[in-house]
Design a protein around this motif. Structure first.
Motif, PDB file in Angstrom:
ATOM      1  N   HIS A   1      33.468  30.334 -14.359  1.00 49.23           N
ATOM      2  CA  HIS A   1      32.876  31.443 -14.817  1.00 49.23           C
ATOM      3  C   HIS A   1      33.508  32.639 -15.311  1.00 49.23           C
ATOM      4  O   HIS A   1      33.457  34.020 -15.737  1.00 49.23           O
ATOM      5  N   ALA A   2      34.323  32.854 -14.632  1.00 49.26           N
ATOM      6  CA  ALA A   2      35.513  34.470 -14.889  1.00 49.26           C
ATOM      7  C   ALA A   2      36.830  33.895 -15.620  1.00 49.26           C
ATOM      8  O   ALA A   2      37.495  33.005 -15.949  1.00 49.26           O
ATOM      9  N   PRO A   3      36.721  35.670 -16.397  1.00 50.34           N
ATOM     10  CA  PRO A   3      37.408  35.117 -17.531  1.00 50.34           C
ATOM     11  C   PRO A   3      39.131  35.001 -16.766  1.00 50.34           C
ATOM     12  O   PRO A   3      40.043  34.558 -17.819  1.00 50.34           O
ATOM     13  N   SER A   4      38.796  35.306 -15.959  1.00 52.27           N
ATOM     14  CA  SER A   4      40.368  35.938 -15.431  1.00 52.27           C
ATOM     15  C   SER A   4      40.920  35.922 -13.758  1.00 52.27           C
ATOM     16  O   SER A   4      40.833  37.240 -13.362  1.00 52.27           O
ATOM     17  N   PRO A   5      40.283  34.944 -12.830  1.00 58.02           N
ATOM     18  CA  PRO A   5      40.483  34.960 -11.641  1.00 58.02           C
ATOM     19  C   PRO A   5      41.605  35.935 -11.538  1.00 58.02           C
ATOM     20  O   PRO A   5      42.734  35.157 -12.066  1.00 58.02           O
ATOM     21  N   ALA A   6      41.792  36.432 -10.360  1.00 56.23           N
ATOM     22  CA  ALA A   6      42.749  36.730  -9.621  1.00 56.23           C
ATOM     23  C   ALA A   6      43.971  36.175  -8.812  1.00 56.23           C
ATOM     24  O   ALA A   6      44.894  36.039  -9.466  1.00 56.23           O
ATOM     25  N   PRO A   7      43.302  34.574  -8.446  1.00 55.07           N
ATOM     26  CA  PRO A   7      44.237  33.983  -8.479  1.00 55.07           C
ATOM     27  C   PRO A   7      45.100  33.346  -9.758  1.00 55.07           C
ATOM     28  O   PRO A   7      46.429  33.036  -9.023  1.00 55.07           O
ATOM     29  N   LEU A   8      44.781  33.261  -9.995  1.00 63.32           N
ATOM     30  CA  LEU A   8      45.627  32.969 -12.082  1.00 63.32           C
ATOM     31  C   LEU A   8      46.616  33.532 -12.022  1.00 63.32           C
ATOM     32  O   LEU A   8      47.315  33.220 -12.417  1.00 63.32           O
ATOM     33  N   ILE A   9      46.080  34.800 -12.089  1.00 59.60           N
ATOM     34  CA  ILE A   9      47.101  36.274 -12.506  1.00 59.60           C
ATOM     35  C   ILE A   9      48.054  35.811 -11.421  1.00 59.60           C
ATOM     36  O   ILE A   9      49.721  36.248 -11.714  1.00 59.60           O
ATOM     37  N   ASP A  10      47.718  36.291 -10.142  1.00 61.37           N
ATOM     38  CA  ASP A  10      48.990  35.766  -8.922  1.00 61.37           C
ATOM     39  C   ASP A  10      49.876  34.920  -8.906  1.00 61.37           C
ATOM     40  O   ASP A  10      51.003  34.586  -9.312  1.00 61.37           O
ATOM     41  N   ALA A  11      49.372  33.724  -9.520  1.00 59.72           N
ATOM     42  CA  ALA A  11      50.359  32.718  -9.110  1.00 59.72           C
ATOM     43  C   ALA A  11      51.227  32.902 -10.752  1.00 59.72           C
ATOM     44  O   ALA A  11      52.556  32.339 -10.938  1.00 59.72           O
ATOM     45  N   GLY A  12      50.031  33.006 -11.636  1.00 61.47           N
ATOM     46  CA  GLY A  12      50.796  33.638 -13.184  1.00 61.47           C
ATOM     47  C   GLY A  12      52.255  34.772 -13.253  1.00 61.47           C
ATOM     48  O   GLY A  12      53.884  33.975 -13.603  1.00 61.47           O
ATOM     49  N   ARG A  13      52.324  35.234 -11.675  1.00 56.73           N
ATOM     50  CA  ARG A  13      53.758  36.320 -11.972  1.00 56.73           C
ATOM     51  C   ARG A  13      53.985  35.070 -10.334  1.00 56.73           C
ATOM     52  O   ARG A  13      55.500  35.783 -10.610  1.00 56.73           O
ATOM     53  N   LEU A  14      53.593  34.227  -9.848  1.00 56.36           N
ATOM     54  CA  LEU A  14      54.886  33.412  -9.585  1.00 56.36           C
ATOM     55  C   LEU A  14      56.097  32.704 -10.214  1.00 56.36           C
ATOM     56  O   LEU A  14      56.504  32.908 -10.108  1.00 56.36           O
ATOM     57  N   ARG A  15      55.019  32.466 -11.594  1.00 52.71           N
ATOM     58  CA  ARG A  15      55.677  31.243 -12.090  1.00 52.71           C
ATOM     59  C   ARG A  15      57.212  31.926 -12.508  1.00 52.71           C
ATOM     60  O   ARG A  15      58.367  30.991 -12.529  1.00 52.71           O
ATOM     61  N   PRO A  16      57.866  32.732 -13.188  1.00 52.93           N
ATOM     62  CA  PRO A  16      59.244  32.712 -13.365  1.00 52.93           C
ATOM     63  C   PRO A  16      59.973  32.330 -12.242  1.00 52.93           C
ATOM     64  O   PRO A  16      61.365  32.569 -12.798  1.00 52.93           O
ATOM     65  N   PHE A  17      59.730  32.786 -10.930  1.00 57.56           N
ATOM     66  CA  PHE A  17      60.728  32.859  -9.959  1.00 57.56           C
ATOM     67  C   PHE A  17      60.773  31.056  -9.589  1.00 57.56           C
ATOM     68  O   PHE A  17      61.767  30.605  -9.164  1.00 57.56           O
ATOM     69  N   LEU A  18      59.312  30.233  -9.530  1.00 52.44           N
ATOM     70  CA  LEU A  18      59.147  29.176  -9.196  1.00 52.44           C
ATOM     71  C   LEU A  18      60.353  28.609 -10.673  1.00 52.44           C
ATOM     72  O   LEU A  18      60.458  27.620 -10.316  1.00 52.44           O
ATOM     73  N   ASP A  19      60.197  28.925 -11.881  1.00 46.60           N
ATOM     74  CA  ASP A  19      60.969  28.562 -13.282  1.00 46.60           C
ATOM     75  C   ASP A  19      62.698  28.309 -12.003  1.00 46.60           C
ATOM     76  O   ASP A  19      63.358  28.107 -13.578  1.00 46.60           O
ATOM     77  N   ALA A  20      62.913  29.245 -11.946  1.00 44.24           N
ATOM     78  CA  ALA A  20      64.516  30.039 -11.683  1.00 44.24           C
ATOM     79  C   ALA A  20      64.839  28.381 -10.746  1.00 44.24           C
ATOM     80  O   ALA A  20      66.067  28.455 -10.206  1.00 44.24           O
ATOM     81  N   VAL A  21      63.996  27.664  -9.977  1.00 44.05           N
ATOM     82  CA  VAL A  21      64.667  26.343  -9.262  1.00 44.05           C
ATOM     83  C   VAL A  21      64.489  25.124 -10.203  1.00 44.05           C
ATOM     84  O   VAL A  21      64.219  25.293 -10.767  1.00 44.05           O
ATOM     85  N   PRO A  22      66.196  25.171  -9.947  1.00 49.77           N
ATOM     86  CA  PRO A  22      66.358  24.267 -11.118  1.00 49.77           C
ATOM     87  C   PRO A  22      65.684  22.901 -10.448  1.00 49.77           C
ATOM     88  O   PRO A  22      65.368  22.537  -9.440  1.00 49.77           O
ATOM     89  N   ASP A  23      65.477  22.143 -11.710  1.00 53.53           N
ATOM     90  CA  ASP A  23      64.613  20.758 -11.767  1.00 53.53           C
ATOM     91  C   ASP A  23      65.609  19.711 -11.807  1.00 53.53           C
ATOM     92  O   ASP A  23      66.327  19.262 -12.966  1.00 53.53           O
ATOM     93  N   PRO A  24      65.637  18.831 -10.657  1.00 53.26           N
ATOM     94  CA  PRO A  24      66.455  17.448 -10.643  1.00 53.26           C
ATOM     95  C   PRO A  24      65.775  16.450 -11.676  1.00 53.26           C
ATOM     96  O   PRO A  24      66.986  15.363 -11.713  1.00 53.26           O
ATOM     97  N   ARG A  25      64.890  16.506 -11.785  1.00 50.09           N
ATOM     98  CA  ARG A  25      64.028  15.360 -12.675  1.00 50.09           C
ATOM     99  C   ARG A  25      64.577  15.623 -14.086  1.00 50.09           C
ATOM    100  O   ARG A  25      65.790  16.166 -14.852  1.00 50.09           O
ATOM    101  N   ASP A  26      65.031  13.978 -14.329  1.00 48.79           N
ATOM    102  CA  ASP A  26      65.505  13.393 -15.609  1.00 48.79           C
ATOM    103  C   ASP A  26      64.943  14.110 -17.064  1.00 48.79           C
ATOM    104  O   ASP A  26      63.621  14.002 -16.682  1.00 48.79           O
ATOM    105  N   HIS A  27      64.993  14.027 -17.650  1.00 46.21           N
ATOM    106  CA  HIS A  27      64.309  14.810 -19.036  1.00 46.21           C
ATOM    107  C   HIS A  27      63.360  13.887 -19.230  1.00 46.21           C
ATOM    108  O   HIS A  27      61.941  14.076 -19.728  1.00 46.21           O
ATOM    109  N   ARG A  28      63.608  12.910 -19.393  1.00 49.32           N
ATOM    110  CA  ARG A  28      62.542  11.467 -19.357  1.00 49.32           C
ATOM    111  C   ARG A  28      61.617  11.346 -19.143  1.00 49.32           C
ATOM    112  O   ARG A  28      61.826  11.210 -17.804  1.00 49.32           O
TER     113      ARG A  28
END
Length: 99
Positions: free
Chosen positions: A24-51
């Motif tokens: 029901h919420a257009p932009s709940p706070a948990p998603l805003i906080d998680a969205g701000r966290l993503r750039p830091f999480l994106d900096a972690v190298p991904d060891p998975r194969d691209h396939r």
């Protein structure tokens, strides 16, 4: 059912309310906080194969952080929160949509 101890502790919230409020919420706070966290999480190298990659490595921990911020207290409830999240919320968290 909330116990007397749960009612006395303001930090313990009834868990089923998180997905209901999210839809029901257009932009709940948990998603805003998680969205701000993503750039830091994106900096972690991904060891998975691209396939076979279906989503960025940062998506599951961002979703878990949003669910916990919304009141989830167990891995089962975190999974339910992610499953019940609307499409726009899943997009914010970094998951790709597949019908």
């Amino acid at each position: 059912m909330r116990t007397e101890r749960d009612r006395a502790d303001p930090c313990i919230l009834p868990l089923p309310v998180a997905p209901e409020h999210l839809t029901h919420a257009p932009s709940p706070a948990p998603l805003i906080d998680a969205g701000r966290l993503r750039p830091f999480l994106d900096a972690v190298p991904d060891p998975r194969d691209h396939r076979g990659r279906r989503y960025p490595l940062s998506a599951p921990p961002a979703a878990a952080a949003a669910a916990v911020s919304a009141g989830a207290r167990s891995s089962a409830v975190i999974g339910e929160w992610i499953t019940d999240a609307p499409r726009w919320a899943v997009d914010i968290l970094g998951f790709t949509w597949s019908p």
